[in-house]
Design a protein around this motif. Sequence first.
Motif, PDB file in Angstrom:
ATOM      1  N   VAL A   1       0.851  -1.189   0.000  1.00 32.13           N
ATOM      2  CA  VAL A   1       0.000   0.000   0.000  1.00 32.13           C
ATOM      3  C   VAL A   1       0.885   1.235   0.000  1.00 32.13           C
ATOM      4  O   VAL A   1       1.790   1.366   0.826  1.00 32.13           O
ATOM      5  CB  VAL A   1      -0.931   0.022   1.236  1.00 32.13           C
ATOM      6  CG1 VAL A   1      -1.758   1.294   1.254  1.00 32.13           C
ATOM      7  CG2 VAL A   1      -1.835  -1.205   1.248  1.00 32.13           C
ATOM      8  N   GLN A   2       0.628   2.115  -0.929  1.00 32.21           N
ATOM      9  CA  GLN A   2       1.347   3.387  -0.978  1.00 32.21           C
ATOM     10  C   GLN A   2       0.354   4.499  -0.666  1.00 32.21           C
ATOM     11  O   GLN A   2      -0.773   4.481  -1.127  1.00 32.21           O
ATOM     12  CB  GLN A   2       1.964   3.630  -2.364  1.00 32.21           C
ATOM     13  CG  GLN A   2       3.088   2.677  -2.722  1.00 32.21           C
ATOM     14  CD  GLN A   2       2.576   1.326  -3.165  1.00 32.21           C
ATOM     15  OE1 GLN A   2       1.669   1.241  -3.959  1.00 32.21           O
ATOM     16  NE2 GLN A   2       3.183   0.258  -2.638  1.00 32.21           N
ATOM     17  N   LEU A   3       0.809   5.448   0.133  1.00 35.68           N
ATOM     18  CA  LEU A   3      -0.056   6.539   0.567  1.00 35.68           C
ATOM     19  C   LEU A   3       0.579   7.866   0.174  1.00 35.68           C
ATOM     20  O   LEU A   3       1.770   8.082   0.409  1.00 35.68           O
ATOM     21  CB  LEU A   3      -0.260   6.495   2.077  1.00 35.68           C
ATOM     22  CG  LEU A   3      -0.841   5.195   2.641  1.00 35.68           C
ATOM     23  CD1 LEU A   3      -0.832   5.226   4.157  1.00 35.68           C
ATOM     24  CD2 LEU A   3      -2.253   4.975   2.126  1.00 35.68           C
ATOM     25  N   GLN A   4      -0.231   8.727  -0.395  1.00 36.15           N
ATOM     26  CA  GLN A   4       0.248  10.041  -0.837  1.00 36.15           C
ATOM     27  C   GLN A   4      -0.631  11.107  -0.197  1.00 36.15           C
ATOM     28  O   GLN A   4      -1.819  11.204  -0.519  1.00 36.15           O
ATOM     29  CB  GLN A   4       0.187  10.142  -2.349  1.00 36.15           C
ATOM     30  CG  GLN A   4       0.683  11.455  -2.907  1.00 36.15           C
ATOM     31  CD  GLN A   4       2.191  11.591  -2.835  1.00 36.15           C
ATOM     32  OE1 GLN A   4       2.919  10.620  -2.976  1.00 36.15           O
ATOM     33  NE2 GLN A   4       2.658  12.797  -2.587  1.00 36.15           N
ATOM     34  N   ALA A   5      -0.033  11.888   0.693  1.00 36.32           N
ATOM     35  CA  ALA A   5      -0.779  12.934   1.385  1.00 36.32           C
ATOM     36  C   ALA A   5      -0.480  14.291   0.772  1.00 36.32           C
ATOM     37  O   ALA A   5       0.635  14.549   0.318  1.00 36.32           O
ATOM     38  CB  ALA A   5      -0.427  12.943   2.863  1.00 36.32           C
ATOM     39  N   CYS A   6      -1.481  15.145   0.795  1.00 32.19           N
ATOM     40  CA  CYS A   6      -1.277  16.513   0.306  1.00 32.19           C
ATOM     41  C   CYS A   6      -2.319  17.417   0.946  1.00 32.19           C
ATOM     42  O   CYS A   6      -3.256  16.946   1.596  1.00 32.19           O
ATOM     43  CB  CYS A   6      -1.364  16.574  -1.211  1.00 32.19           C
ATOM     44  SG  CYS A   6      -2.971  16.132  -1.878  1.00 32.19           S
ATOM     45  N   TYR A 109       1.308   0.973   7.230  1.00 31.77           N
ATOM     46  CA  TYR A 109       1.750   1.763   6.089  1.00 31.77           C
ATOM     47  C   TYR A 109       1.614   3.248   6.421  1.00 31.77           C
ATOM     48  O   TYR A 109       0.628   3.677   7.035  1.00 31.77           O
ATOM     49  CB  TYR A 109       0.908   1.426   4.847  1.00 31.77           C
ATOM     50  CG  TYR A 109       0.930  -0.041   4.491  1.00 31.77           C
ATOM     51  CD1 TYR A 109      -0.093  -0.882   4.907  1.00 31.77           C
ATOM     52  CD2 TYR A 109       1.993  -0.577   3.775  1.00 31.77           C
ATOM     53  CE1 TYR A 109      -0.068  -2.236   4.599  1.00 31.77           C
ATOM     54  CE2 TYR A 109       2.030  -1.930   3.473  1.00 31.77           C
ATOM     55  CZ  TYR A 109       0.988  -2.752   3.888  1.00 31.77           C
ATOM     56  OH  TYR A 109       1.024  -4.089   3.585  1.00 31.77           O
ATOM     57  N   TRP A 110       2.619   4.002   5.973  1.00 33.73           N
ATOM     58  CA  TRP A 110       2.657   5.434   6.250  1.00 33.73           C
ATOM     59  C   TRP A 110       2.961   6.195   4.978  1.00 33.73           C
ATOM     60  O   TRP A 110       3.790   5.766   4.158  1.00 33.73           O
ATOM     61  CB  TRP A 110       3.729   5.747   7.298  1.00 33.73           C
ATOM     62  CG  TRP A 110       3.398   5.184   8.641  1.00 33.73           C
ATOM     63  CD1 TRP A 110       3.622   3.915   9.091  1.00 33.73           C
ATOM     64  CD2 TRP A 110       2.759   5.880   9.713  1.00 33.73           C
ATOM     65  NE1 TRP A 110       3.156   3.774  10.378  1.00 33.73           N
ATOM     66  CE2 TRP A 110       2.631   4.972  10.786  1.00 33.73           C
ATOM     67  CE3 TRP A 110       2.284   7.185   9.882  1.00 33.73           C
ATOM     68  CZ2 TRP A 110       2.046   5.320  12.005  1.00 33.73           C
ATOM     69  CZ3 TRP A 110       1.712   7.530  11.090  1.00 33.73           C
ATOM     70  CH2 TRP A 110       1.587   6.612  12.133  1.00 33.73           C
ATOM     71  N   GLY A 111       2.310   7.353   4.854  1.00 33.18           N
ATOM     72  CA  GLY A 111       2.638   8.246   3.768  1.00 33.18           C
ATOM     73  C   GLY A 111       3.678   9.261   4.208  1.00 33.18           C
ATOM     74  O   GLY A 111       4.064   9.310   5.388  1.00 33.18           O
ATOM     75  N   GLN A 112       4.115  10.060   3.265  1.00 37.32           N
ATOM     76  CA  GLN A 112       5.024  11.146   3.617  1.00 37.32           C
ATOM     77  C   GLN A 112       4.217  12.219   4.327  1.00 37.32           C
ATOM     78  O   GLN A 112       3.010  12.267   4.219  1.00 37.32           O
ATOM     79  CB  GLN A 112       5.730  11.699   2.368  1.00 37.32           C
ATOM     80  CG  GLN A 112       5.018  12.850   1.698  1.00 37.32           C
ATOM     81  CD  GLN A 112       3.729  12.485   1.022  1.00 37.32           C
ATOM     82  OE1 GLN A 112       3.336  11.341   0.968  1.00 37.32           O
ATOM     83  NE2 GLN A 112       3.033  13.481   0.496  1.00 37.32           N
ATOM     84  N   GLY A 113       4.827  13.048   5.071  1.00 39.44           N
ATOM     85  CA  GLY A 113       4.120  14.068   5.808  1.00 39.44           C
ATOM     86  C   GLY A 113       3.802  15.285   4.974  1.00 39.44           C
ATOM     87  O   GLY A 113       4.426  15.546   3.949  1.00 39.44           O
ATOM     88  N   THR A 114       2.819  16.032   5.449  1.00 45.04           N
ATOM     89  CA  THR A 114       2.504  17.321   4.850  1.00 45.04           C
ATOM     90  C   THR A 114       2.428  18.347   5.975  1.00 45.04           C
ATOM     91  O   THR A 114       1.794  18.112   7.002  1.00 45.04           O
ATOM     92  CB  THR A 114       1.191  17.252   4.034  1.00 45.04           C
ATOM     93  OG1 THR A 114       0.968  18.507   3.384  1.00 45.04           O
ATOM     94  CG2 THR A 114      -0.022  16.907   4.890  1.00 45.04           C
ATOM     95  N   GLN A 115       3.112  19.468   5.776  1.00 41.34           N
ATOM     96  CA  GLN A 115       3.244  20.468   6.841  1.00 41.34           C
ATOM     97  C   GLN A 115       1.987  21.331   6.928  1.00 41.34           C
ATOM     98  O   GLN A 115       1.507  21.862   5.924  1.00 41.34           O
ATOM     99  CB  GLN A 115       4.461  21.364   6.578  1.00 41.34           C
ATOM    100  CG  GLN A 115       4.643  22.484   7.582  1.00 41.34           C
ATOM    101  CD  GLN A 115       5.092  21.990   8.938  1.00 41.34           C
ATOM    102  OE1 GLN A 115       5.998  21.166   9.046  1.00 41.34           O
ATOM    103  NE2 GLN A 115       4.444  22.492   9.999  1.00 41.34           N
ATOM    104  N   VAL A 116       1.505  21.477   8.152  1.00 40.78           N
ATOM    105  CA  VAL A 116       0.412  22.400   8.445  1.00 40.78           C
ATOM    106  C   VAL A 116       0.949  23.422   9.443  1.00 40.78           C
ATOM    107  O   VAL A 116       1.436  23.045  10.521  1.00 40.78           O
ATOM    108  CB  VAL A 116      -0.807  21.671   9.030  1.00 40.78           C
ATOM    109  CG1 VAL A 116      -1.848  22.673   9.526  1.00 40.78           C
ATOM    110  CG2 VAL A 116      -1.415  20.743   7.987  1.00 40.78           C
ATOM    111  N   THR A 117       0.873  24.685   9.090  1.00 41.33           N
ATOM    112  CA  THR A 117       1.339  25.754   9.966  1.00 41.33           C
ATOM    113  C   THR A 117       0.193  26.728  10.179  1.00 41.33           C
ATOM    114  O   THR A 117      -0.378  27.245   9.219  1.00 41.33           O
ATOM    115  CB  THR A 117       2.544  26.479   9.370  1.00 41.33           C
ATOM    116  OG1 THR A 117       3.594  25.537   9.107  1.00 41.33           O
ATOM    117  CG2 THR A 117       3.059  27.541  10.321  1.00 41.33           C
ATOM    118  N   VAL A 118      -0.126  26.957  11.455  1.00 37.97           N
ATOM    119  CA  VAL A 118      -1.211  27.873  11.804  1.00 37.97           C
ATOM    120  C   VAL A 118      -0.592  29.062  12.531  1.00 37.97           C
ATOM    121  O   VAL A 118       0.006  28.904  13.601  1.00 37.97           O
ATOM    122  CB  VAL A 118      -2.258  27.186  12.694  1.00 37.97           C
ATOM    123  CG1 VAL A 118      -3.429  28.138  12.955  1.00 37.97           C
ATOM    124  CG2 VAL A 118      -2.755  25.906  12.041  1.00 37.97           C
ATOM    125  N   SER A 119      -0.751  30.238  11.959  1.00 42.81           N
ATOM    126  CA  SER A 119      -0.167  31.443  12.556  1.00 42.81           C
ATOM    127  C   SER A 119      -1.189  32.133  13.447  1.00 42.81           C
ATOM    128  O   SER A 119      -2.404  31.952  13.316  1.00 42.81           O
ATOM    129  CB  SER A 119       0.298  32.386  11.455  1.00 42.81           C
ATOM    130  OG  SER A 119      -0.808  32.820  10.682  1.00 42.81           O
TER     131      SER A 119
END
Length: 120
Positions: A1-6, A109-119
């Motif tokens: 299983v491949q996971l793609q996060a965005c 299974y793990w996907g790559q991370g996606t950065q969330v920044t809350v100012s």
Amino acid sequence: VQLQACGGGLVQAGGFLRLSCAASGRTISNYVMGWFRQAPGKEREFVAGIRRSDGRTYYADSVKGRFTISRDNAKNTVYLQMNSLEPEDTAVYYCAAGYGPSSPGTYNYWGQGTQVTVSQ
């Protein structure tokens, strides 16, 4: 299983973002698709999960009422709608697949991370 996060990005406090996680390869009907997050200097923590077979959902207390997880099995995609974002939500968000629901060790299974920044 491949996971793609965005879907990550920079948003002001009170704003919203929608993360997506597309899965490819083998599908396992009773897997839970989960979202985790990891802030600098902190351990990876469970955010939300949804069982692929019946849509049962799981949430961390810190995001209940603000975040909504959903799935589209036809597209093999899971979404995380994040509303009323707070600076404390700033982290790298990861999607994962496994038996869940909330312990990282139960996800295979793990996907790559996606950065969330809350100012502020």
